[in-house]
Write a protein that holds these residues in place. Sequence first.
Motif, PDB file in Angstrom:
ATOM      1  N   MET A   1      -8.811  -1.337   7.366  1.00  0.00           N
ATOM      2  CA  MET A   1      -7.726  -0.933   6.485  1.00  0.00           C
ATOM      3  C   MET A   1      -6.432  -1.561   6.985  1.00  0.00           C
ATOM      4  N   SER A   2      -5.675  -2.138   6.070  1.00  0.00           N
ATOM      5  CA  SER A   2      -4.443  -2.779   6.503  1.00  0.00           C
ATOM      6  C   SER A   2      -3.194  -1.961   6.161  1.00  0.00           C
ATOM      7  N   TYR A   3      -3.308  -1.002   5.228  1.00  0.00           N
ATOM      8  CA  TYR A   3      -2.176  -0.141   4.904  1.00  0.00           C
ATOM      9  C   TYR A   3      -2.671   1.097   4.167  1.00  0.00           C
ATOM     10  N   PHE A   4      -1.823   2.139   4.193  1.00  0.00           N
ATOM     11  CA  PHE A   4      -2.159   3.363   3.466  1.00  0.00           C
ATOM     12  C   PHE A   4      -0.858   4.045   3.064  1.00  0.00           C
ATOM     13  N   MET A   5      -0.961   4.951   2.113  1.00  0.00           N
ATOM     14  CA  MET A   5       0.185   5.719   1.663  1.00  0.00           C
ATOM     15  C   MET A   5      -0.081   7.200   1.854  1.00  0.00           C
ATOM     16  N   TYR A   6       1.002   7.933   2.071  1.00  0.00           N
ATOM     17  CA  TYR A   6       0.966   9.387   1.991  1.00  0.00           C
ATOM     18  C   TYR A   6       1.666   9.780   0.702  1.00  0.00           C
ATOM     19  N   ASP A   7       1.018  10.631  -0.100  1.00  0.00           N
ATOM     20  CA  ASP A   7       1.673  11.134  -1.301  1.00  0.00           C
ATOM     21  C   ASP A   7       2.596  12.286  -0.921  1.00  0.00           C
ATOM     22  N   VAL A   8       3.281  12.843  -1.899  1.00  0.00           N
ATOM     23  CA  VAL A   8       4.302  13.848  -1.626  1.00  0.00           C
ATOM     24  C   VAL A   8       3.731  15.111  -0.968  1.00  0.00           C
ATOM     25  N   MET A   9       2.466  15.392  -1.152  1.00  0.00           N
ATOM     26  CA  MET A   9       1.852  16.561  -0.532  1.00  0.00           C
ATOM     27  C   MET A   9       1.137  16.222   0.780  1.00  0.00           C
ATOM     28  N   GLY A  10       1.240  14.966   1.227  1.00  0.00           N
ATOM     29  CA  GLY A  10       0.643  14.566   2.496  1.00  0.00           C
ATOM     30  C   GLY A  10      -0.762  14.022   2.394  1.00  0.00           C
ATOM     31  N   GLY A  11      -1.265  13.868   1.163  1.00  0.00           N
ATOM     32  CA  GLY A  11      -2.595  13.280   0.982  1.00  0.00           C
ATOM     33  C   GLY A  11      -2.560  11.786   1.258  1.00  0.00           C
ATOM     34  N   THR A  12      -3.638  11.255   1.796  1.00  0.00           N
ATOM     35  CA  THR A  12      -3.717   9.842   2.138  1.00  0.00           C
ATOM     36  C   THR A  12      -4.378   9.048   1.013  1.00  0.00           C
ATOM     37  N   VAL A  13      -3.790   7.884   0.712  1.00  0.00           N
ATOM     38  CA  VAL A  13      -4.356   6.957  -0.264  1.00  0.00           C
ATOM     39  C   VAL A  13      -4.525   5.626   0.461  1.00  0.00           C
ATOM     40  N   ASP A  14      -5.772   5.199   0.675  1.00  0.00           N
ATOM     41  CA  ASP A  14      -6.041   3.956   1.391  1.00  0.00           C
ATOM     42  C   ASP A  14      -5.860   2.745   0.479  1.00  0.00           C
ATOM     43  N   GLU A  15      -5.102   1.776   0.959  1.00  0.00           N
ATOM     44  CA  GLU A  15      -4.883   0.493   0.302  1.00  0.00           C
ATOM     45  C   GLU A  15      -4.671   0.607  -1.216  1.00  0.00           C
ATOM     46  N   PRO A  16      -3.667   1.361  -1.643  1.00  0.00           N
ATOM     47  CA  PRO A  16      -3.440   1.523  -3.076  1.00  0.00           C
ATOM     48  C   PRO A  16      -3.008   0.221  -3.756  1.00  0.00           C
ATOM     49  N   ASP A  17      -3.475   0.040  -4.996  1.00  0.00           N
ATOM     50  CA  ASP A  17      -3.022  -1.096  -5.795  1.00  0.00           C
ATOM     51  C   ASP A  17      -1.641  -0.752  -6.377  1.00  0.00           C
ATOM     52  N   PRO A  18      -0.974  -1.708  -7.027  1.00  0.00           N
ATOM     53  CA  PRO A  18       0.371  -1.445  -7.540  1.00  0.00           C
ATOM     54  C   PRO A  18       0.457  -0.243  -8.484  1.00  0.00           C
ATOM     55  N   GLU A  19      -0.520  -0.033  -9.327  1.00  0.00           N
ATOM     56  CA  GLU A  19      -0.481   1.111 -10.246  1.00  0.00           C
ATOM     57  C   GLU A  19      -0.603   2.429  -9.480  1.00  0.00           C
ATOM     58  N   THR A  20      -1.443   2.454  -8.473  1.00  0.00           N
ATOM     59  CA  THR A  20      -1.573   3.664  -7.655  1.00  0.00           C
ATOM     60  C   THR A  20      -0.287   3.912  -6.868  1.00  0.00           C
TER      61      THR A  20
END
Length: 101
Positions: A1-20
Motif C-alpha cells: 500500500m502506498s497511501y491511505f485516507m482516514y474519513d471523518v469518523m476515523g475509518g480507513t480507506v486504502d488507496e482511494p481513487d479520485p472519486e473516493t
Amino acid sequence: MSYFMYDVMGGTVDEPDPETMRRVLDGLAQADDEHPDVSLTHESGWCLSAFCDGLLVWENSDEDSVARGEIRDVAREETLRVFALLAAGDIASVEALAWQR
C-alpha cells in the motif's frame, strides 16, 4: 500500500481513487469537535489533513526536523488536487505550496 485516507469518523480507506477521495472529503459535512478532519497519508510518512473550514495541514510524523505547515481557506477542488499529488507521491509539488510554518 502506498497511501491511505482516514474519513471523518476515523475509518480507513486504502488507496482511494479520485472519486473516493471526493466522497471522503464530502464527509467533512458531518465534522464535529471530536472528528474535525479527513486526511491522506503517504507511505513516506507525509500526511495532509483537511478541515471543513478550508484549513490544510501538512506534516511528516517521521521527520521531527520538519515543521508542520498550514494553508487556510483552501477551496475544495484545490484540496482534491493536493490530495491527488500526495497520493501520486509528488511530495515536492505539495511541499512547494505556500505553507505557513
